[in-house]
Scaffold this motif. Sequence first.
Motif, PDB file in Angstrom:
ATOM      1  N   TYR A 169     -27.333  11.408  -5.099  1.00 19.25           N
ATOM      2  CA  TYR A 169     -28.398  11.873  -4.193  1.00 19.25           C
ATOM      3  C   TYR A 169     -29.489  10.806  -4.071  1.00 19.25           C
ATOM      4  CZ  TYR A 169     -26.151  16.272  -5.423  1.00 19.25           C
ATOM      5  OH  TYR A 169     -25.236  17.265  -5.660  1.00 19.25           O
ATOM      6  N   PRO A 170     -29.167   9.602  -3.596  1.00 14.46           N
ATOM      7  CA  PRO A 170     -30.193   8.547  -3.508  1.00 14.46           C
ATOM      8  C   PRO A 170     -31.310   8.893  -2.533  1.00 14.46           C
ATOM      9  CG  PRO A 170     -28.200   7.902  -2.330  1.00 14.46           C
ATOM     10  CD  PRO A 170     -27.859   9.148  -3.095  1.00 14.46           C
ATOM     11  N   TYR A 171     -31.014   9.704  -1.505  1.00 15.37           N
ATOM     12  CA  TYR A 171     -32.041  10.058  -0.521  1.00 15.37           C
ATOM     13  C   TYR A 171     -33.113  10.946  -1.144  1.00 15.37           C
ATOM     14  CZ  TYR A 171     -29.006  14.187  -0.286  1.00 15.37           C
ATOM     15  OH  TYR A 171     -28.242  15.280  -0.604  1.00 15.37           O
ATOM     16  N   LEU A 172     -32.774  11.686  -2.216  1.00 12.04           N
ATOM     17  CA  LEU A 172     -33.778  12.482  -2.914  1.00 12.04           C
ATOM     18  C   LEU A 172     -34.567  11.629  -3.899  1.00 12.04           C
ATOM     19  CD1 LEU A 172     -31.796  15.782  -3.647  1.00 12.04           C
ATOM     20  CD2 LEU A 172     -33.482  15.366  -1.857  1.00 12.04           C
ATOM     21  N   VAL A 173     -33.876  10.678  -4.529  1.00 15.43           N
ATOM     22  CA  VAL A 173     -34.544   9.784  -5.474  1.00 15.43           C
ATOM     23  C   VAL A 173     -35.643   8.996  -4.781  1.00 15.43           C
ATOM     24  CG1 VAL A 173     -34.241   7.778  -6.973  1.00 15.43           C
ATOM     25  CG2 VAL A 173     -32.514   9.587  -6.953  1.00 15.43           C
ATOM     26  N   ASN A 174     -35.381   8.585  -3.553  1.00 19.07           N
ATOM     27  CA  ASN A 174     -36.330   7.726  -2.834  1.00 19.07           C
ATOM     28  C   ASN A 174     -37.432   8.498  -2.118  1.00 19.07           C
ATOM     29  OD1 ASN A 174     -35.072   5.246  -3.518  1.00 19.07           O
ATOM     30  ND2 ASN A 174     -33.479   5.644  -2.006  1.00 19.07           N
TER      31      ASN A 174
ATOM     32  N   ILE B  31     -40.812  10.222  -2.273  1.00 16.99           N
ATOM     33  CA  ILE B  31     -41.924   9.975  -3.191  1.00 16.99           C
ATOM     34  C   ILE B  31     -42.283  11.220  -4.003  1.00 16.99           C
ATOM     35  CG2 ILE B  31     -44.365   9.343  -3.318  1.00 16.99           C
ATOM     36  CD1 ILE B  31     -43.947   7.620  -0.849  1.00 16.99           C
ATOM     37  N   LYS B  32     -42.299  12.384  -3.372  1.00 19.69           N
ATOM     38  CA  LYS B  32     -42.793  13.580  -4.047  1.00 19.69           C
ATOM     39  C   LYS B  32     -41.692  14.424  -4.694  1.00 19.69           C
ATOM     40  CE  LYS B  32     -46.909  14.079  -1.140  1.00 19.69           C
ATOM     41  NZ  LYS B  32     -47.697  14.983  -0.260  1.00 19.69           N
ATOM     42  N   PHE B  33     -40.452  13.956  -4.627  1.00 18.91           N
ATOM     43  CA  PHE B  33     -39.379  14.778  -5.188  1.00 18.91           C
ATOM     44  C   PHE B  33     -39.180  14.426  -6.666  1.00 18.91           C
ATOM     45  CE2 PHE B  33     -35.197  16.460  -5.992  1.00 18.91           C
ATOM     46  CZ  PHE B  33     -35.170  17.601  -5.201  1.00 18.91           C
ATOM     47  N   PRO B  34     -39.294  15.413  -7.586  1.00 18.11           N
ATOM     48  CA  PRO B  34     -39.157  15.137  -9.023  1.00 18.11           C
ATOM     49  C   PRO B  34     -37.701  14.870  -9.409  1.00 18.11           C
ATOM     50  CG  PRO B  34     -39.494  17.479  -8.656  1.00 18.11           C
ATOM     51  CD  PRO B  34     -39.654  16.821  -7.315  1.00 18.11           C
ATOM     52  N   LEU B  35     -37.473  13.809 -10.162  1.00 19.57           N
ATOM     53  CA  LEU B  35     -36.116  13.416 -10.515  1.00 19.57           C
ATOM     54  C   LEU B  35     -35.427  14.438 -11.409  1.00 19.57           C
ATOM     55  CD1 LEU B  35     -36.412   9.563 -11.206  1.00 19.57           C
ATOM     56  CD2 LEU B  35     -35.726  10.744  -9.125  1.00 19.57           C
TER      57      LEU B  35
ATOM     58  N   THR C 206     -31.007  19.379 -12.537  1.00 18.43           N
ATOM     59  CA  THR C 206     -30.976  20.840 -12.667  1.00 18.43           C
ATOM     60  C   THR C 206     -30.170  21.487 -11.556  1.00 18.43           C
ATOM     61  OG1 THR C 206     -33.159  20.789 -13.713  1.00 18.43           O
ATOM     62  CG2 THR C 206     -32.373  22.911 -12.910  1.00 18.43           C
ATOM     63  N   PHE C 207     -30.447  21.101 -10.308  1.00 18.86           N
ATOM     64  CA  PHE C 207     -29.741  21.798  -9.223  1.00 18.86           C
ATOM     65  C   PHE C 207     -28.273  21.394  -9.164  1.00 18.86           C
ATOM     66  CE2 PHE C 207     -30.853  18.244  -6.240  1.00 18.86           C
ATOM     67  CZ  PHE C 207     -29.611  18.063  -5.636  1.00 18.86           C
ATOM     68  N   TYR C 208     -27.950  20.158  -9.567  1.00 21.67           N
ATOM     69  CA  TYR C 208     -26.526  19.790  -9.581  1.00 21.67           C
ATOM     70  C   TYR C 208     -25.780  20.593 -10.638  1.00 21.67           C
ATOM     71  CZ  TYR C 208     -22.121  17.486 -10.205  1.00 21.67           C
ATOM     72  OH  TYR C 208     -20.768  17.265 -10.312  1.00 21.67           O
ATOM     73  N   THR C 209     -26.344  20.697 -11.836  1.00 17.20           N
ATOM     74  CA  THR C 209     -25.693  21.482 -12.887  1.00 17.20           C
ATOM     75  C   THR C 209     -25.584  22.945 -12.478  1.00 17.20           C
ATOM     76  OG1 THR C 209     -26.698  19.985 -14.510  1.00 17.20           O
ATOM     77  CG2 THR C 209     -25.675  21.980 -15.355  1.00 17.20           C
ATOM     78  N   LEU C 210     -26.612  23.460 -11.800  1.00  6.88           N
ATOM     79  CA  LEU C 210     -26.557  24.835 -11.309  1.00  6.88           C
ATOM     80  C   LEU C 210     -25.447  24.993 -10.286  1.00  6.88           C
ATOM     81  CD1 LEU C 210     -27.699  27.692 -11.154  1.00  6.88           C
ATOM     82  CD2 LEU C 210     -29.353  26.870  -9.458  1.00  6.88           C
ATOM     83  N   SER C 211     -25.260  24.003  -9.437  1.00  5.24           N
ATOM     84  CA  SER C 211     -24.215  24.062  -8.418  1.00  5.24           C
ATOM     85  C   SER C 211     -22.830  24.213  -9.039  1.00  5.24           C
ATOM     86  CB  SER C 211     -24.276  22.805  -7.548  1.00  5.24           C
ATOM     87  OG  SER C 211     -23.196  22.758  -6.635  1.00  5.24           O
ATOM     88  N   ILE C 212     -22.531  23.380 -10.050  1.00  8.70           N
ATOM     89  CA  ILE C 212     -21.208  23.484 -10.673  1.00  8.70           C
ATOM     90  C   ILE C 212     -21.127  24.702 -11.598  1.00  8.70           C
ATOM     91  CG2 ILE C 212     -20.692  21.042 -10.446  1.00  8.70           C
ATOM     92  CD1 ILE C 212     -21.520  20.618 -13.310  1.00  8.70           C
TER      93      ILE C 212
END
Length: 268
Positions: free
Chosen positions: A99-104, A106-110, A115-121
């Motif tokens: 998810y590089p678009y989320l990493v880049n 500014i206000k999105f916490p890494l 958390t949401f990826y682990t929740l997804s699986i």
Amino acid sequence: MLATLRQILSENWQWRHQIWDLAKIDLVKTYRGAALGKVWLFTKPAVYILVYWFTLSVGLRHSGDVNGQPFLLWLAAGVFPWFFMSDAINTGSNVYRRYPYLVNRIKFPLSVISTFYTLSIMIIFACTMLFTIAVCLLTGVHLGRYLLQLPLVMLLMFLFWTAWSIMLSPFGAISKDFANLIKTLSTPFFWLSGILFQLDSLPRIGQVIMAFNPVAWCAEAVRDCFVYKEWIWQRPDELLPFLAVFLVVVLLALRNFRRLSKEVPDVL
């Protein structure tokens, strides 16, 4: 480290609604365009279970009941958790590159990404557990009160593998070689963690070493619910080593997140 822990917990609480939404979006993206849609949630694990069952029962002629339960149920109770853990080990440790678009942003916490990826699986894993329960009920397999601890086991698995992702994701973002190393090690994890054999068949020293293997504990904990009919706290010689490894992973996750999280956006 306490400040980092407070930061991660605060971020996940503030973004809790977005975490659920992103987890659902990730699931939709995974199976978008497939004619069978959500059927693929069960197809791959079911095919693998049937292959392992055929190999072990027909080829190796090892298919006796385990603790009075069908061998196929014992196999499913280990393989279904493994598919969840396999994704957590491989992709979870490299989630920033996913998810590089989320990493880049500014206000999105890494920390929320892990958390949401682990929740997804975990949602997929929960569906396979419901499927297993339904099949047991339809085929007359008795499920006792020990199944009540399954939500607790799943919660521990979710927390552990989220911490695992937070611990290793910075390294996966910085080095592609590290991500390849983790993928290489996932296969030995599968074959050496008791997914396809009973851990009590190992010599004592092997059982002691395996007690510190989180993959083995997770698979055995799920089997406690379905097959072995034991509460997870009834075997402290297995639970305490897992909790010790859990604590170490959490501490390393906090350390790595504090030191490396600011470098990740620059690398990606």
